[in-house]
Design a protein around this motif. Sequence first.
Motif, PDB file in Angstrom:
ATOM      1  N   GLY A  10      20.778 -26.562 -19.867  1.00  0.00           N
ATOM      2  CA  GLY A  10      20.339 -25.584 -20.846  1.00  0.00           C
ATOM      3  C   GLY A  10      21.367 -24.483 -20.943  1.00  0.00           C
ATOM      4  N   SER A  11      21.580 -24.002 -22.153  1.00  0.00           N
ATOM      5  CA  SER A  11      22.539 -22.935 -22.381  1.00  0.00           C
ATOM      6  C   SER A  11      21.837 -21.845 -23.186  1.00  0.00           C
ATOM      7  CB  SER A  11      23.727 -23.491 -23.153  1.00  0.00           C
ATOM      8  OG  SER A  11      24.628 -22.470 -23.478  1.00  0.00           O
ATOM      9  N   PHE A  12      22.068 -20.595 -22.821  1.00  0.00           N
ATOM     10  CA  PHE A  12      21.355 -19.479 -23.436  1.00  0.00           C
ATOM     11  C   PHE A  12      22.331 -18.365 -23.823  1.00  0.00           C
ATOM     12  CE2 PHE A  12      19.674 -15.224 -22.577  1.00  0.00           C
ATOM     13  CZ  PHE A  12      18.679 -15.148 -23.535  1.00  0.00           C
ATOM     14  N   LYS A  13      22.122 -17.823 -25.044  1.00  0.00           N
ATOM     15  CA  LYS A  13      22.902 -16.666 -25.472  1.00  0.00           C
ATOM     16  C   LYS A  13      22.171 -15.978 -26.626  1.00  0.00           C
ATOM     17  CE  LYS A  13      27.521 -15.243 -26.819  1.00  0.00           C
ATOM     18  NZ  LYS A  13      28.871 -15.671 -27.105  1.00  0.00           N
ATOM     19  N   LYS A  14      21.886 -14.710 -26.438  1.00  0.00           N
ATOM     20  CA  LYS A  14      21.267 -13.882 -27.487  1.00  0.00           C
ATOM     21  C   LYS A  14      19.997 -14.516 -28.064  1.00  0.00           C
ATOM     22  CE  LYS A  14      25.519 -11.605 -28.806  1.00  0.00           C
ATOM     23  NZ  LYS A  14      26.452 -11.289 -29.876  1.00  0.00           N
ATOM     24  N   SER A  15      19.067 -14.855 -27.219  1.00  0.00           N
ATOM     25  CA  SER A  15      17.752 -15.421 -27.553  1.00  0.00           C
ATOM     26  C   SER A  15      17.791 -16.806 -28.197  1.00  0.00           C
ATOM     27  CB  SER A  15      16.920 -14.460 -28.418  1.00  0.00           C
ATOM     28  OG  SER A  15      17.349 -14.456 -29.760  1.00  0.00           O
ATOM     29  N   LYS A  16      18.946 -17.429 -28.213  1.00  0.00           N
ATOM     30  CA  LYS A  16      19.048 -18.799 -28.706  1.00  0.00           C
ATOM     31  C   LYS A  16      19.478 -19.692 -27.554  1.00  0.00           C
ATOM     32  CE  LYS A  16      20.186 -17.581 -33.418  1.00  0.00           C
ATOM     33  NZ  LYS A  16      21.146 -17.701 -34.503  1.00  0.00           N
ATOM     34  N   LYS A  40      14.245 -16.535 -23.803  1.00  0.00           N
ATOM     35  CA  LYS A  40      14.586 -15.178 -23.388  1.00  0.00           C
ATOM     36  C   LYS A  40      15.481 -15.161 -22.162  1.00  0.00           C
ATOM     37  CE  LYS A  40      10.509 -13.053 -25.336  1.00  0.00           C
ATOM     38  NZ  LYS A  40       9.330 -12.250 -25.119  1.00  0.00           N
ATOM     39  N   LYS A  41      15.553 -16.293 -21.444  1.00  0.00           N
ATOM     40  CA  LYS A  41      16.370 -16.366 -20.231  1.00  0.00           C
ATOM     41  C   LYS A  41      16.933 -17.768 -20.080  1.00  0.00           C
ATOM     42  CE  LYS A  41      13.760 -12.918 -17.663  1.00  0.00           C
ATOM     43  NZ  LYS A  41      13.079 -12.592 -16.441  1.00  0.00           N
ATOM     44  N   ASN A  42      17.991 -17.874 -19.292  1.00  0.00           N
ATOM     45  CA  ASN A  42      18.628 -19.161 -19.065  1.00  0.00           C
ATOM     46  C   ASN A  42      17.693 -20.140 -18.357  1.00  0.00           C
ATOM     47  OD1 ASN A  42      21.061 -20.782 -19.290  1.00  0.00           O
ATOM     48  ND2 ASN A  42      21.041 -20.744 -17.059  1.00  0.00           N
ATOM     49  N   GLU A  46      16.625 -24.155 -19.157  1.00  0.00           N
ATOM     50  CA  GLU A  46      16.692 -25.259 -18.193  1.00  0.00           C
ATOM     51  C   GLU A  46      15.326 -25.935 -18.035  1.00  0.00           C
ATOM     52  OE1 GLU A  46      19.350 -26.492 -16.662  1.00  0.00           O
ATOM     53  OE2 GLU A  46      20.831 -24.937 -17.082  1.00  0.00           O
ATOM     54  N   LEU A  47      14.279 -25.134 -17.924  1.00  0.00           N
ATOM     55  CA  LEU A  47      12.936 -25.697 -17.794  1.00  0.00           C
ATOM     56  C   LEU A  47      12.517 -26.454 -19.050  1.00  0.00           C
ATOM     57  CD1 LEU A  47      11.069 -22.830 -15.910  1.00  0.00           C
ATOM     58  CD2 LEU A  47      11.478 -25.146 -15.070  1.00  0.00           C
ATOM     59  N   GLN A  48      12.876 -25.942 -20.202  1.00  0.00           N
ATOM     60  CA  GLN A  48      12.560 -26.643 -21.447  1.00  0.00           C
ATOM     61  C   GLN A  48      13.255 -28.007 -21.513  1.00  0.00           C
ATOM     62  OE1 GLN A  48      10.425 -26.178 -23.999  1.00  0.00           O
ATOM     63  NE2 GLN A  48       9.581 -24.445 -22.873  1.00  0.00           N
ATOM     64  N   ALA A  49      14.467 -28.086 -20.999  1.00  0.00           N
ATOM     65  CA  ALA A  49      15.166 -29.376 -20.965  1.00  0.00           C
ATOM     66  C   ALA A  49      14.388 -30.383 -20.115  1.00  0.00           C
ATOM     67  CB  ALA A  49      16.587 -29.196 -20.426  1.00  0.00           C
ATOM     68  N   ILE A  50      13.886 -29.936 -18.967  1.00  0.00           N
ATOM     69  CA  ILE A  50      13.095 -30.810 -18.093  1.00  0.00           C
ATOM     70  C   ILE A  50      11.790 -31.209 -18.782  1.00  0.00           C
ATOM     71  CG2 ILE A  50      11.821 -30.938 -15.912  1.00  0.00           C
ATOM     72  CD1 ILE A  50      14.005 -29.043 -14.748  1.00  0.00           C
ATOM     73  N   ILE A  51      11.117 -30.236 -19.363  1.00  0.00           N
ATOM     74  CA  ILE A  51       9.847 -30.510 -20.043  1.00  0.00           C
ATOM     75  C   ILE A  51      10.043 -31.500 -21.189  1.00  0.00           C
ATOM     76  CG2 ILE A  51       8.084 -29.466 -21.541  1.00  0.00           C
ATOM     77  CD1 ILE A  51       8.387 -26.927 -19.704  1.00  0.00           C
ATOM     78  N   HIS A  52      11.079 -31.296 -21.998  1.00  0.00           N
ATOM     79  CA  HIS A  52      11.345 -32.208 -23.109  1.00  0.00           C
ATOM     80  C   HIS A  52      11.620 -33.626 -22.607  1.00  0.00           C
ATOM     81  CE1 HIS A  52      11.499 -28.717 -25.731  1.00  0.00           C
ATOM     82  NE2 HIS A  52      11.698 -29.500 -26.761  1.00  0.00           N
ATOM     83  N   ALA A  53      12.363 -33.749 -21.531  1.00  0.00           N
ATOM     84  CA  ALA A  53      12.658 -35.074 -20.983  1.00  0.00           C
ATOM     85  C   ALA A  53      11.389 -35.762 -20.494  1.00  0.00           C
ATOM     86  CB  ALA A  53      13.674 -34.964 -19.848  1.00  0.00           C
ATOM     87  N   LEU A  54      10.535 -35.033 -19.777  1.00  0.00           N
ATOM     88  CA  LEU A  54       9.285 -35.614 -19.280  1.00  0.00           C
ATOM     89  C   LEU A  54       8.354 -35.973 -20.440  1.00  0.00           C
ATOM     90  CD1 LEU A  54       8.643 -33.355 -16.165  1.00  0.00           C
ATOM     91  CD2 LEU A  54       9.375 -35.754 -16.173  1.00  0.00           C
ATOM     92  N   GLN A  55       8.290 -35.129 -21.457  1.00  0.00           N
ATOM     93  CA  GLN A  55       7.470 -35.449 -22.624  1.00  0.00           C
ATOM     94  C   GLN A  55       7.981 -36.701 -23.321  1.00  0.00           C
ATOM     95  OE1 GLN A  55       7.674 -31.694 -24.756  1.00  0.00           O
ATOM     96  NE2 GLN A  55       5.612 -31.137 -24.094  1.00  0.00           N
ATOM     97  N   TYR A  56       9.289 -36.836 -23.405  1.00  0.00           N
ATOM     98  CA  TYR A  56       9.870 -38.028 -24.026  1.00  0.00           C
ATOM     99  C   TYR A  56       9.474 -39.274 -23.235  1.00  0.00           C
ATOM    100  CZ  TYR A  56      13.094 -40.969 -26.559  1.00  0.00           C
ATOM    101  OH  TYR A  56      13.621 -41.963 -27.351  1.00  0.00           O
TER     102      TYR A  56
END
Length: 85
Positions: A10-16, A40-42, A46-56
Amino acid sequence: MKNIKIYTDGSFKKSKAGISFLIINPGKNKILGYTNLKCKKNIQAELQAIIHALQYLLNIDMSLENKKIEVVTDEISIVECRFSF
């Protein structure tokens, strides 16, 4: 028991954020997924990447029973945690 590996980033910069995952499931094609989202944070990215993978995985397999899933990430806060379901 199947051993599935999930590599995430996961990569984060300026709320994106940009997230990606690679799923390696023995006997099946490798799966690469990626998207952009707001965070809002890096660590959230990272957690969203894990969640998306598990959902997939749930969407294509409908069951994670009798499967060992190893998540490989570079976020130390996640590496130091243990999850059990």
